[in-house]
Design a protein around this motif. Structure first.
Motif, short mmCIF file in Angstrom:
data_model
loop_
_atom_site.label_atom_id
_atom_site.label_comp_id
_atom_site.label_asym_id
_atom_site.label_seq_id
_atom_site.Cartn_x
_atom_site.Cartn_y
_atom_site.Cartn_z
N THR A 57 0.24 -0.94 0.04
CA THR A 57 -0.14 -0.44 0.35
C THR A 57 0.92 1.05 0.10
OG1 THR A 57 -1.17 -1.14 1.03
CG2 THR A 57 -1.75 1.43 1.34
N GLU A 61 0.84 2.27 -5.23
CA GLU A 61 -0.27 1.87 -5.24
C GLU A 61 -0.76 2.18 -5.59
OE1 GLU A 61 -3.85 0.50 -3.55
OE2 GLU A 61 -1.91 1.07 -2.09
N HIS A 78 -1.69 -6.12 -5.39
CA HIS A 78 -1.56 -5.03 -4.19
C HIS A 78 -2.05 -5.94 -2.56
CE1 HIS A 78 -3.93 -3.12 -1.87
NE2 HIS A 78 -2.67 -2.70 -1.48
N PHE A 81 -0.29 -3.37 3.48
CA PHE A 81 1.05 -2.26 4.22
C PHE A 81 2.29 -3.20 5.01
CE2 PHE A 81 1.67 2.06 5.67
CZ PHE A 81 2.72 2.38 4.83
N GLU A 82 1.84 -4.55 5.51
CA GLU A 82 2.62 -4.89 6.60
C GLU A 82 3.94 -5.77 5.70
OE1 GLU A 82 -0.03 -4.29 7.15
OE2 GLU A 82 -1.38 -6.28 8.51
N GLY A 118 7.38 4.05 4.48
CA GLY A 118 6.75 3.52 5.90
C GLY A 118 6.66 1.85 5.59
N ASP A 122 9.30 0.59 8.40
CA ASP A 122 8.23 1.30 10.21
C ASP A 122 7.30 -0.34 9.86
OD1 ASP A 122 8.99 3.36 11.52
OD2 ASP A 122 7.45 4.54 10.09
N ILE A 123 6.10 -0.35 9.18
CA ILE A 123 5.59 -1.35 9.46
C ILE A 123 5.80 -2.60 8.47
CG2 ILE A 123 3.84 -0.53 6.84
CD1 ILE A 123 1.24 -1.62 9.33
N TYR A 148 4.89 9.25 4.33
CA TYR A 148 3.34 9.13 4.34
C TYR A 148 2.70 9.24 3.48
CZ TYR A 148 4.65 5.54 8.28
OH TYR A 148 5.06 4.31 8.52
N THR A 151 -1.04 9.27 2.59
CA THR A 151 -2.27 9.62 3.96
C THR A 151 -1.83 11.33 4.21
OG1 THR A 151 -0.68 8.66 5.17
CG2 THR A 151 -2.04 7.36 4.51
N GLN A 154 2.34 12.27 6.77
CA GLN A 154 2.97 12.05 7.66
C GLN A 154 4.44 11.03 8.54
OE1 GLN A 154 0.07 10.26 6.97
NE2 GLN A 154 -1.41 11.90 7.96
N SER A 156 7.73 9.81 8.44
CA SER A 156 8.44 7.78 9.08
C SER A 156 9.53 8.00 9.65
CB SER A 156 8.14 7.15 7.09
OG SER A 156 9.04 7.59 6.67
N TYR B 31 -1.09 5.90 13.79
CA TYR B 31 -0.01 5.39 12.85
C TYR B 31 -1.09 5.89 11.42
CZ TYR B 31 2.21 2.49 9.66
OH TYR B 31 3.23 2.21 8.56
N PRO B 32 -0.31 6.69 10.93
CA PRO B 32 -1.75 6.89 9.89
C PRO B 32 -3.01 6.51 8.94
CG PRO B 32 0.59 7.33 9.07
CD PRO B 32 0.88 6.83 10.44
N THR B 34 -6.34 6.42 6.36
CA THR B 34 -7.24 7.75 5.82
C THR B 34 -8.23 6.27 5.97
OG1 THR B 34 -5.95 7.90 3.70
CG2 THR B 34 -8.28 8.06 3.95
N SER B 37 -6.80 9.90 9.92
CA SER B 37 -5.36 10.86 9.61
C SER B 37 -5.67 11.68 10.61
CB SER B 37 -4.84 10.79 8.28
OG SER B 37 -4.12 9.14 8.00
N GLU B 41 -3.41 14.55 12.86
CA GLU B 41 -2.53 15.20 12.74
C GLU B 41 -2.71 16.44 13.88
OE1 GLU B 41 -2.49 13.90 7.94
OE2 GLU B 41 -3.36 16.02 8.87
N GLN B 57 4.45 8.68 17.27
CA GLN B 57 3.72 8.23 16.09
C GLN B 57 4.14 6.83 16.02
OE1 GLN B 57 3.52 10.47 12.44
NE2 GLN B 57 4.17 8.33 11.23
N GLU B 59 5.49 2.59 14.86
CA GLU B 59 5.80 2.24 13.12
C GLU B 59 4.39 1.11 12.77
OE1 GLU B 59 7.44 1.43 16.80
OE2 GLU B 59 7.46 -0.59 16.31
N ASP B 60 3.36 0.99 13.55
CA ASP B 60 2.37 0.18 13.20
C ASP B 60 1.21 0.04 13.57
OD1 ASP B 60 2.86 -2.16 14.71
OD2 ASP B 60 3.90 -2.80 12.92
#
Lengths: 322, 379
Positions: A57, A61, A78, A81-82, A118, A122-123, A148, A151, A154, A156, B31-32, B34, B37, B41, B57, B59-60
């Motif tokens: 994601t 994508e 697709h 995310f993780e 991200g 991160d994830i 990020y 979205t 934001q 990361s 974690y952001p 949609t 978010s 923020e 924030q 990491e997941d």
């Protein structure tokens, strides 16, 4: 010397032999001036058509698969995310066993995984680490736009120190992003995999050849691509490639490879000051001179560390691609 | 002179932040994703300016839940916000939160699913997941909101329930409620109640961390306050130590349920609109309740005696209110943006008393007043 890496299948790309065909077509919905999609196009050109892509994601994508269209000419999935690396592992393992039992016709397709910063730092770090450790024959490409963006910008863990994002807003009590960028290529290299590289779309031949090396070797490869995001970084949309080159010239994003544990640094003899790189981006506009000095010092120190690593490993003669 | 309330014009997501700050939230990890978010923020801007407050924030979403559980046990009022895919990742730790009785608020702004689904379109597909998402039999409180004002009010309520009953509380919004920008008012301090968890009053050596009482909610010291607290996701006895003894297991699990059960009247919140003489009643929640509100007015103009029961508490399911309505009405109409998750509950408690009709919509669009009206007039 840590590991012997077999690069015999590596086919070098020169300015005259750049492939014209790529697995991703134009007409996608990326922002004006998006360098990330350029980088993705370069990767796809270098890889060719015999490839299966797993895509986390993220911006790429979204922009390549808006309803009811797709920009992909190759098998593409697709995934959440993780777990891009985990899904790529599965694809690779399935292809390998079919090949072993003679059920696969033709050459085994390459497996390519795309993730943003991200999805990588991160994830998706756990899944990436697992896949690298198990040694699947796949290439993971991190398209690092340093936040990020999909979205709404934001932070990361790959966002550089001092950068403004919506969740690291600068102000009287905050400098913006308060931590240094996570060094994911070093984490990948610590898995002792055959191939790790950083690349910038400003140095396009270098980028494509790194992808060629990554797919040529047997085993996991990791490529970290610096992907300028004009929308998120606050630059003019025509400045993307210029900034990509500047990041390399100022040592903010040094280009290097780690082949079988050996660090090979693309030496930058006359580095430009970091302030040249910072001042054209709105996300760094709030930084004071002392902040810039601190960043300069840290960038110099990191480059010196990298140079030391490269000299330790006693690199063999490496042909310069550009 | 009469004081005027502060009026704001903002998103549902921003109203959630206002509510959280009024309720005393001092810790947010997120974690952001949609369409939630904005909560994160605005928290990133507002929380660091509040005294003694932390925004992180993570990491997941797994890490977000981990962080708020840790902070909750350390004595903070905590919150996180997410949407469907993130909510899936949070499930394991929501169960952990139920087991160790950590007060916390989880805001889930529902979007179309399954999987990545429709990130920017509304849905109500996470309703049963909010109730039963984590493994094991567990009690939980699930709330919802239909207007921006309610986003603020229900966030305060969510914090109060979490602190009162030492339980995770899930606030389910949908994309339309979260991204609607409208006027709302900040209540005066005397107009709302803020409840904080009860801390032990006994000396540390007398303290039993999970001891049963009449309320069923044990006092909760912050970690590091001198009380020895052993926290584990294993089924534990009243000292917090893992146990295999049937009588202790039975006691521990039944207390978890009882502490919610016995306060049903306090927890079950509904809003009734023109239901006194209604012959057909709409049961709705979230943004659909607003369409239903409008549809009821228009149906009345056309001579149909319609009414609306808006559910603000989804779980524990407001059974008495629904049954009361079922006994009076010829038909119950349950419109929702899923294939029938709440109507399942309505049918269960209705148990044949009256007819139950459903309107289901899963195309990423809202249920319009006209669509509800059409069904109301056909009945």
């Amino acid at each position: 010397m840590l590991n012997e890496v077999d690069l015999s299948k590596y086919e070098k790309i020169t300015a005259k032999t750049i492939p014209t065909e790529k697995g991703i077509s134009s007409g996608h919905r990326a922002c004006q001036g998006c360098v990330e999609i350029l980088a993705m196009g370069m990767v796809m050109k270098a890889v060719g058509r015999n490839v299966i892509v797993a895509n986390a994601t993220g911006c790429m994508e979204i922009v390549t698969s808006p309803f009811p269209q797709t920009a992909w000419n190759v098998p593409w999935m697709h995934v959440a995310f993780e777990n891009t690396s985990a899904v790529a592992s599965g694809i690779e393992a399935a292809l390998k066993i079919r090949e072993k039992h003679g059920k696969l016709k033709g050459e085994r397709p390459k497996v390519l995984a795309f993730g943003g910063d991200g999805a990588t730092a991160d994830i998706g770090l756990q899944a990436l680490s697992g896949a690298l450790e198990r040694g699947h024959d796949f290439t993971y490409v991190c398209l690092d736009n340093e936040a990020y963006m999909n979205t709404g910008i934001q932070r990361s863990s790959s966002t550089p120190y001092g950068a403004m994002t919506t969740t690291s807003p600068p102000g009287s009590n905050s400098i913006g992003q308060s931590t240094w960028k996570k060094n994911v290529p070093a984490i990948a290299a610590a898995h002792n995999i055959p191939y790790v590289a950083t690349a910038s779309p400003g140095n396009y031949l270098d980028l494509m050849n790194k992808v060629r090396k990554a797919i040529a070797i047997d085993g996991p490869a990791y490529i970290h691509i610096y992907a300028v995001c004009p929308t998120g970084w606050g630059i003019k949309s025509e400045k993307g490639i210029e900034l990509s080159k500047l990041a390399v010239k100022t040592n903010v994003f040094p280009l290097y490879e780690v082949i079988g544990g050996k660090y090979i640094l693309k030496e930058n003899k006359n580095p430009k000051p970091v302030v040249d790189y910072l001042k054209i981006q709105r996300r760094f506009r709030h930084l004071s001179e002392t902040d810039v000095e601190y960043i300069q010092k840290r960038v110099d120190a990191e480059y010196a560390h990298l140079a030391a690593m490269a000299s330790c490993a006693a690199p063999e003669e490496e042909e310069n691609d550009e | 002179m009469k004081k005027k309330r502060t009026q704001l014009f903002a998103l549902g997501n921003e109203a959630v932040v206002e509510g959280a700050l009024l309720a005393g939230c001092t810790f947010f990890a997120g974690y952001p994703i949609t369409p939630s978010s904005e909560i994160m923020e605005v928290m990133a801007q507002r929380l660091p300016m509040e005294e003694d407050s932390v925004f992180i924030q993570m990491e997941d979403e797994i890490a977000s839940m981990g962080a708020i559980i840790g902070a909750s046990l350390a004595g903070r009022k905590v919150m996180t916000a997410t949407s469907g895919p993130g909510f899936s990742l949070m499930q394991e730790l929501i169960g952990y939160g139920c087991m160790v009785e950590a007060p916390m608020v989880i805001v889930n702004v529902m979007r179309g699913g399954p999987s990545t689904g429709l990130p920017t379109s509304p849905a109500q597909g996470d309703v049963q997941m909010a109730r039963w998402g984590t493994h094991g039999d567990h009690p939980i409180i699930v709330l919802s909101a239909s207007t921006v004002q309610q986003c603020l009010d229900m966030t305060i309520t969510a914090f109060n329930f979490a602190e009162k009953y030492r339980t995770p509380v899930i606030l389910l919004l949908d994309e339309v409620t979260a991204h609607t920008r409208e006027r709302f008012e900040l209540p005066f301090a005397e107009e709302y109640e803020v409840f904080s968890r009860i801390t032990p009053s006994v000396p540390p050596e007398w303290f039993h961390p999970f001891q049963d009482s009449l309320r069923g909610v044990p006092p909760m010291p912050p970690l590091g306050a001198g009380y020895r607290v052993h926290v584990t996701g294993l089924t534990h006895d009243e000292m917090g130590f893992p146990t295999q003894r049937p009588e202790e297991i039975e006691e521990a699990i039944s207390r978890l349920f009882r502490k919610i059960d016995q306060f049903y009247p306090d927890i079950m919140m509904v809003e009734e609109y023109k239901t006194e003489d209604a012959e057909v009643a709409v049961i709705a929640y979230g943004s659909v309740a607003r369409s239903a509100h409008h549809a009821v007015d228009r149906a009345r103009e056309e001579g149909v005696k319609a009414g609306l029961l808006e559910l603000k508490t989804l779980f524990p399911f407001p059974r008495p209110q629904v049954v009361k309505l079922a006994r009076r009405c010829k038909c119950l109409l349950v419109p929702e943006m899923n294939m029938g998750q709440m109507s399942r509950e309505v049918k269960r408690v209705n148990n044949g008393i009256t007819r139950v009709r459903t309107i289901n919509r899963v195309d990423g669009r809202i249920i319009t007043p006209t669509q509800i009206l059409k069904n109301l007039t056909q009945i």
